[in-house]
Design an enzyme around this catalytic site. Structure first.
Site, mmCIF file in Angstrom:
data_model
loop_
_atom_site.group_PDB
_atom_site.id
_atom_site.type_symbol
_atom_site.label_atom_id
_atom_site.label_comp_id
_atom_site.label_asym_id
_atom_site.label_seq_id
_atom_site.Cartn_x
_atom_site.Cartn_y
_atom_site.Cartn_z
ATOM 1 N N ASP A 203 0.975 -1.246 0.010
ATOM 2 C CA ASP A 203 0.062 -0.264 -0.137
ATOM 3 C C ASP A 203 0.664 1.297 -0.160
ATOM 4 O OD1 ASP A 203 -2.027 -1.916 0.328
ATOM 5 O OD2 ASP A 203 -2.947 -0.685 2.222
ATOM 6 N N ASP A 204 0.217 2.230 -0.390
ATOM 7 C CA ASP A 204 0.674 3.728 -0.153
ATOM 8 C C ASP A 204 1.685 4.361 -1.068
ATOM 9 O OD1 ASP A 204 -0.820 3.420 1.892
ATOM 10 O OD2 ASP A 204 0.505 3.964 3.324
ATOM 11 N N HIS B 258 -6.429 2.731 -3.812
ATOM 12 C CA HIS B 258 -6.084 2.836 -2.458
ATOM 13 C C HIS B 258 -6.670 4.320 -1.880
ATOM 14 C CE1 HIS B 258 -4.675 1.741 1.418
ATOM 15 N NE2 HIS B 258 -3.678 2.483 1.540
ATOM 16 N N HIS C 213 -5.722 9.490 0.753
ATOM 17 C CA HIS C 213 -5.341 8.524 2.174
ATOM 18 C C HIS C 213 -6.217 9.096 3.314
ATOM 19 C CE1 HIS C 213 -3.566 5.701 4.950
ATOM 20 N NE2 HIS C 213 -3.245 4.952 3.658
ATOM 21 N N HIS D 91 3.816 -2.223 3.089
ATOM 22 C CA HIS D 91 3.752 -0.767 2.161
ATOM 23 C C HIS D 91 5.178 -0.930 1.543
ATOM 24 C CE1 HIS D 91 1.074 -0.377 5.692
ATOM 25 N NE2 HIS D 91 0.655 0.292 4.957
HETATM 26 ZN ZN ZN Z 1 -2.619 3.141 3.341
#
Ligand code: ZN
Length: 327
Positions: free
Chosen positions: A138-139, A188, A192, A279
């Site tokens: 993620d991210d 995603h 955020h 991540h």
């Molecule tokens: Zn995230």
């Protein structure tokens, strides 16, 4: 029917199912008896290199059934791949060689030589009787994502990247690299945010803006949503036009930044059908991958993308539903 027509038909069908990928700007099927009209680059060094490769290829592969090529170009950088397909026992055996060609520097590198078998739907060869695990990141994308991709590619491990819309601009090449590497790209959200606190309209915009950007760069809309923080409620489920993918193994890599801890959390918790949260923006996560992949392989796991995990487990993903594992 000529013996080489069957794979052509099968592969064409497979491409219809699989491939709406816009970046493949040329695909040509030819039998080994025909000359391959591969793309010339108008550069003596590179054209000679490829001509020599193809001459060798044809000399050494008398039993070729089919050869084709894809190429992908971006800013004078090309990925060119030649394939040979053979149909055996209901599976396609493919042998491919890829080249990375940098026209700016006049350099051509042979980057891969793989022989593999694959399933018509996933385009991969996975023994679905084995234990399966889906690594997710993620991210990103950011500069560290490259390092993660290089490690995954080194081990031929597919994974799923849930990217942030706000990080795509300037990092388009990383999404392209994901795509070329056969990674799945999921949504995603854009900024955020803790979406549960926002209106339906705002949630929809966060999701749609990200999907639009992913499509712009890769030619493919994401099919999976991982809401930021993995948080969801009725509102988010009703707005999401995709299945919502969370996880059941949390590496807490964002907290520890310690590759040993990350590795032991995965190794101690993983079970067949699991989805692992990591991540791609941390270097400790990249380092941990170098031990996680060999250890899980020794434990009998095969690595799959999230979509393939559910496909192999016979589970149909539904939009607005939440999934943390497949078993
Ligand atoms: Zn995230």
């Amino acid at each position: 029917m000529r013996y080489y027509l069957l794979p052509i038909i099968i592969i064409s069908l497979m491409l219809l199912v699989l491939d709406n990928e816009k970046s493949v700007i040329n695909k040509e099927m030819v039998s080994s008896t025909k000359e391959i009209s591969y793309p010339f680059f108008d550069n003596a060094k590179i054209d000679n290199y490829i001509t020599n490769y193809l001459d060798d290829y044809k000399d050494n592969e008398k039993d070729n059934i089919l050869i084709d090529y894809d190429y992908y170009d971006k800013d004078n950088m090309y990925y060119l791949t030649f394939y040979k397909y053979i149909l055996e026992n209901g599976k396609v055996n493919s042998n491919s060689d890829s080249f990375f060609i940098n026209m700016n520097d006049n350099i051509v590198n042979k980057i891969d030589n793989t022989v593999y078998e694959f399933d018509f739907v996933t385009g991969r060869n996975v023994d679905s009787d084995k234990k399966l695990v889906a690594l997710t990141f993620d991210d990103g994308p950011n500069y560290n994502t490259n390092k993660i991709l290089d490690i995954l590619n080194k081990y031929h491990v597919p994974a799923t990247f849930f990217v942030l819309g706000s990080r795509i601009k300037g990092n388009e090449y990383i999404l392209e690299k994901m795509k070329i590497s056969g990674m799945e790209i999921g949504n995603h959200t854009y900024n955020h945010l803790l979406l549960t606190k926002y209106s339906k309209d705002k949630i929809k915009k966060e999701i749609d803006d990200t999907s639009d950007l992913i499509f712009e760069v890769t030619g493919k809309r994401p099919r999976l949503l991982r809401p930021s923080y993995g948080s969801f409620n009725k509102k988010i489920k009703s707005v999401s036009e995709m299945p919502i993918i969370i996880w059941d193994v949390d590496t807490l890599d964002w907290k520890y930044h310690n590759s040993k801890k990350i590795t032991s959390r995965v190794v101690n918790k993983v079970r067949d059908g699991d989805i692992v949260l990591m991540h791609d923006i941390y270097s400790a996560t990249a380092n941990a991958l170098n031990s996680i992949i060999p250890i899980l392989t020794d434990m009998g796991y095969s690595f799959v993308t999230v979509s393939d995990l559910f496909y192999y487990k016979g589970i149909t993903l539904e939009e607005g539903k939440v999934y943390g594992y497949a078993n």
